[in-house]
Design an enzyme around this catalytic site. Structure first.
Site: not given
Length: 815
Positions: A228-229
């Site tokens: 994920t960011d």
């Protein structure tokens, strides 16, 4: 699976623990099984490994590393080999700093000139972006570590980036926004992909089954890790089901418990978790091999010289009236502009690099051979007007043969988390330029910024050199171009419109509340301007040289195009040649032309070379939404060899046999798309393109605020404290801008104003957990006492658990 035996030895808790970070930058380790932590670091154009307190905003300094030109700059080189070389040097430095995963390159499309992170991205064209990224990835991963291509996908605005819903039709998604990722994954073979913050057609990207399973895993056969960011996980279990292995940063075990509970409840199959663990283990074990080699010692001077060479190949000469450049020996030059004193060489945010060496123009002048008669700042860097500075600059300019004027955008204007407010450079710089022109017309402007700007002032300069953000060695590279030591060869990787209103997404950028609609469809950048016949300032692929090139003898074969390129001038130089293809059929709407190949050729003065550009699987394809796959339309195609999208030097036609797919479109229903005039498409026509109704783009102001609503929405919250907090944040932002603290004002917008409530839990490393957040939301929604009671109760629970865990750990240590 590769690691069945090891996974069988793990408890469910251990497997779940690997799915989120140990801290801000490291993954979890399992000591008893020999599973080590990985270190992930920002680094699209230089390693940003923080030595002290970690953050994702670029606030705290990192270990010194070479600051190479940003992606927006490097793309102007149009040189895949150079991209791979920069990747190679980035990889060396990453290994030296014990970084397993380098978080870059970023390859989102430049849909709109105001997108705040454009300086980190390559191009408005997916083919060019994908090829440059693939080269960089190969270079990085040649050292055994992993690159991480980002942000997957359609992350094209910074405002409300963690919650905005991107509404885009399937063909546009495939042809424009996913093609660069497809090239980077298939040709670059990246080991890691970072999911973006935003939603895509109603689902968060890291939970989007169509994107993550259907396309990434099944169609492209990606078998690496998705991360994920930072703070970008919404529903952890749904993300895992979609194949998103790693959540960053740590949530202090909170989402691990969600995974464990989901398996116990039957919502998640343990086999799905095992697959994710297996892929993550493979990344850990393969990248840690890089650190078993002898320690790499970085030659800072060598890396600095490579950064300079990359900048020299990427700087673009945009105007050269009366052959004012290169500067003649002995000409008296006045150097004006704050950026000559303090170089503007990189953007702001998570990509900010602490350079090992930093060149400034004034320090390099003596070695350049340019005769300087003095320097004046001319303007205040952050926009404040100063007549005194203008007057001093004009006094110096009067005595000069040529004025070198360093102008551009400041660091606070181009930053992660914020979109630009206009395409203009600051007014105080324009005022200075006009004043200088009154006393000396021989002005050469050096423009430093990472994205497109309007230039209503261009007739006031005779020379214009665009350095973009050229990295730590950029100042010396610019001087080498100005002096003629280096022949410029950079060409624009994006179109420069005359004014912002001319851009195809002008009416639909940014999305301000729930969603953003990509009504322009496939027509972004030159695809729009060339098809709709909109005049531009500088076309895609444009750039001047100190020599000239002639094109001749085109021959089109079934699988390639060949022609002769001649350096017809008096200087050695490099020319970027571009292959465009356009369908002559009008059955399927298409842009007038699309980039399908390019190469960069070095030629001595007077030399000729035969150049061949091969066709590939992307040369004639389009995505058919009726068959749901790539097809080739049977038609005659024009094959164009060009010096820019607007400068076609050679062309020939070829008939291509198609795949026989039915046309998915009714011309009568989609007149804007068949004409290419998509600057202001109505909602009905856009819905016909989408194949369904668009969701409402406005907030429901009567609903209670929830996890995915933002702090900005507190403006209409039922709780008075929430509304007061919103107005306080607004005031603080205004106040800091007013007193000139623009970076602080930006930080408020980036890390507070547009943050969804869930981000408070996801980005605080477990300091505030989801049950505490439930209490905060009760306060926001008008239940102050109930909410406070919940917050305090959950906080007390958390403190008790932490004490127990500390005591257990202490006892275990003693044993």
């Amino acid at each position: 699976m590769k690691y069945n035996n090891l996974i069988d030895k793990m408890t469910l808790e251990e497997k779940a623990s690997l799915m989120s970070g140990k801290d801000f930058w490291q993954t979890m380790d399992i000591e008893r099984l020999g599973i080590k932590s990985m270190f992930l670091a920002d680094g699209p154009h230089g390693i940003r490994k923080q030595a002290e307190a970690a953050d994702h905003l670029g606030l705290n300094a990192s270990i010194p590393a070479t600051c190479f030109p940003t992606a927006a700059t490097l793309a102007n080189s149009w040189n895949e080999v150079l991209g791979e070389k920069i990747g190679n040097y980035l990889g060396k430095e990453a290994v030296a700093q014990k970084v397993n995963v380098l978080l870059g390159p970023g390859i989102n499309m430049k849909r709109n000139p105001l997108a705040g992170r454009n300086f980190e991205y390559f191009s408005e064209d997916p083919y060019l972006a994908g090829k440059m990224a693939a080269g960089m990835i190969r270079g990085i991963q040649s050292h055994g570590i992993s690159a991480c291509v980002k942000h997957f996908a359609v992350n094209n605005q910074e405002e409300r980036r963690m919650s905005i819903d991107t509404i885009v039709d399937e063909r546009t998604l495939r042809e424009i926004y996913l093609t660069a990722f497809e090239i980077a994954i298939k040709e670059g073979k990246t080991k890691t992909v970072m999911s973006s913050y935003n939603m895509l057609n109603g689902a968060y990207t890291n939970e989007n089954i169509h994107l993550m399973r259907g396309i990434l895993r099944n169609e492209w056969n990606f078998d690496g890790v998705v991360v994920t960011d930072w703070g970008g996980s919404n529903d952890r279990v749904e993300g895992l089901i979609a194949g998103n292995e790693l959540e960053m940063p740590t949530t202090a075990g909170e989402t691990n418990e969600e995974i464990i509970q989901a398996i116990k409840d039957g919502r998640l199959q343990e086999e799905v978790l095992d697959e994710c663990v297996d892929r993550l283990l493979d990344l850990i074990f393969t990248t840690e091999q890089a650190f078993k080699q002898p320690t790499i010692r970085i030659n800072q001077e060598e890396h600095h010289k490579v950064a300079q060479m990359a900048a020299e190949e990427s700087i673009v000469l945009l105007k050269n009236e009366d052959h004012i450049l290169p500067l003649e020996k002995g000409k008296k030059v006045a150097v004006i502009g704050d950026f000559a004193q303090n170089a503007r060489y990189q953007g702001a945010g998570s990509s900010i690099v602490n350079p090992t060496i930093l060149n400034h123009t004034l320090e390099c002048l003596e070695d350049s051979g340019i005769t300087s008669i003095g320097f004046e700042a001319g303007f205040e860097r952050y926009g404040k007007r100063s007549q005194k500075k203008i007057d001093r600059a004009c006094a110096l300019a009067k005595d000069a043969d040529v004025v070198l004027l360093y102008i551009g955008l400041d660091e606070a204007t181009e930053a992660e988390g914020l979109d630009r407010q206009s395409m203009k450079i600051p007014e105080n710089q324009i005022e200075l330029l006009y004043a200088l022109h009154q006393v000396n017309e021989n002005i050469v402007a050096v423009l430093s910024c990472g994205s497109v700007v309007e230039m209503p002032w261009i007739n006031k300069v005779k020379g214009l050199v665009h350095s973009y953000l050229a990295g730590q060695a950029g100042a010396r590279a610019i001087l080498n171009i100005l002096s003629g030591e280096v022949n410029p060869s950079g060409k624009l990787a994006e179109t420069y419109p005359l004014r912002y209103q001319d851009t195809p997404s002008y009416h639909n950028f940014p999305g301000k509340e729930v969603s953003v609609e990509y009504r322009e469809g496939i027509y972004i950048g030159y695809r729009y301007y060339d098809t709709a016949k909109v005049e531009v300032l500088f076309p895609f692929g444009y750039g001047l040289s100190y020599t000239t090139f002639d094109y001749s003898n085109i021959q089109v074969e079934k699988d390639s195009v060949t022609f002769t390129l001649t350096n017809s001038g008096t200087r050695d130089g490099m020319e970027v040649v571009q292959l465009y293809v356009g369908s002559k059929s009008d059955v399927i709407f298409r842009p007038e032309k699309e980039l399908k190949g390019f190469t960069k050729v070095y030629l001595l003065a007077g030399e000729s070379k035969t150049v061949t550009i091969p066709f590939d699987d992307k040369t004639f394809r389009y995505f058919n939404v009726k068959t749901n796959k790539w097809e080739v339309e049977e038609a005659e195609y024009e094959v164009m060899i060009a010096a820019s999208s607007a400068d076609i030097r050679l062309s020939a036609k070829i008939f291509v046999t198609g795949t026989g797919a039915p046309s998915p479109y009714n011309r009568v229903e989609l007149p804007s798309y068949f004409s290419g005039k998509v600057n202001n498409v109505g909602v009905d026509e856009f819905e016909r393109l989408l194949g369904h109704k668009v969701p409402t783009s406005k907030w429901d102001r009567n609903k209670p605020l929830g996890y995915n609503d933002t702090i900005a929405q507190c403006q209409y919250a039922k709780g008075r404290i929430a509304r007061f907090a919103f107005h306080s944040i607004n005031f603080a932002h205004w106040f800091f801008r007013k007193i000139g603290k623009r970076s602080t004002a930006n930080l408020i917008m980036m890390s507070v104003y547009h943050m969804p409530f869930r981000g408070i839990a996801r980005m605080t490393g477990g300091i505030i957990n989801m049950p505490m957040l439930d209490g905060i939301l009760l306060i926001v929604n008008g239940h102050f006492f109930k909410g406070m009671k919940t917050v305090l109760k959950e906080r007390s629970k958390k403190v008790k658990v932490a004490k127990i865990e500390k005591n257990i750990a202490g006892s275990a240590k003693e044993l």
